[in-house]
Design a protein around this motif. Structure first.
Motif: not given
Ligand code: FMN
Length: 260
Positions: A118-126, A229-235
């Motif tokens: 198991v690894g952190e899911h690609s879609y996981s966010t804070g 910069e945390k400028a990319r988001e999967m939304k």
């Protein structure tokens, strides 16, 4: 004694890579060679004739990522043993390991062991974590011990080859990708191009703007995870819905499984 280990993996957000490396450490090989297919656009054109291979992939929609299959098209092996790793985001790995077994067997490897980690899911966010920060210390220790168990099995010549691996044939239908990609928040973006440098599908171009060719994006989220910069988001709404489902149904910790 295993003299040479080949680490063959596709790992956009590096969780698969971490597990493959720990298994290699546990195997106690004297010589490890990395074949990182993540940014290898042309694929790996090589025949493996000696040593042991550890072959790792992230699970995408219960399957082996298609991009990995493309990158191993010109790869072959002369019967050398292979250890398989399917890294999944705490939902399910479904048919990914049997598919990986079948494809590497057709390339000439002899599968001796397989594991689902198991690894952190690609879609996981804070705010919506899914298996956040995994593999953790316990996962890495498990992977190392798994490597040691494989070395013991090899040295003592025990174990049934190939091992029983859960999953079905025919494999579940491949979920279509394409058209969905992370977006750039231009207020935060400094045009540093880290996103383009880490994208395994080579679909991001940075000039005076960040242009993402969404049709060929594989949704791996490497650009999101590595943007300084945390400028990319999967939304995209499809991913938002998926993320909500995962947080709701897949938050209970799953542990690695081994098939020896
Ligand atoms: C397109 C896509 C599909 C995925 N499908 C699954 C899945 O079916 N089951 C699951 O548990 N995780 C799934 N995941 C999560 C990945 O398997 C997980 O994030 C993995 O850690 C990524 O590996 P990497 O860090 O080596 O890139 C998916 C991720 C993506 C991007």
């Amino acid at each position: 004694m295993i003299t040479k280990t080949h680490l063959i993996y596709f790992s956009p957000t590096k969780t698969t890579k971490k597990i493959v490396e720990q298994i290699a450490a546990g195997l106690g090989s004297l010589d490890s060679e990395h074949h990182d297919l993540t940014r290898m656009d042309a694929g790996l054109d090589m025949q493996f004739v000696d040593g042991l291979a550890i072959i790792g992939i992230p699970v995408y929609a219960g399957r082996v990522p298609e991009i990995f299959l493309n990158r191993i098209q010109n790869l072959s092996a002369a019967g050398i043993p292979a250890v398989l790793v399917a890294l999944y985001g705490n939902r399910e790995f479904e048919d990914a390991l049997v598919e990986l077994r079948d494809v590497v067997t057709s390339k000439g490897f002899t599968v001796i062991a397989a594991g689902a980690f198991v690894g952190e899911h690609s879609y996981s966010t804070g705010k919506q974590p899914i298996a956040a920060n995994r593999p953790d210390v316990a996962d890495l220790q498990n992977a190392k011990e798994y490597g040691t168990a494989i070395a013991k099995q090899l040295n003592e010549n025990i174990g049934a080859f190939p091992p029983e691996i859960p999953g079905g044939v025919p494999y579940k239908e491949r979920a279509p990708l394409g058209g969905i990609a992370p977006e750039t928040n231009r207020e935060l973006c400094t045009l540093c191009a880290t996103c383009a440098k880490v994208c395994p599908a080579f679909v991001i171009r940075v000039d005076r703007d960040v242009i993402t060719e969404a049709d060929n994006c594989i949704m791996c989220c490497a650009c999101v995870k590595y943007c300084p910069e945390k400028a990319r988001e999967m939304k995209h709404p499809v991913v938002e819905a998926r993320r909500e489902m995962l947080v709701k149904n897949c938050s209970k910790r799953k542990e690695p499984e081994y098939f020896l």
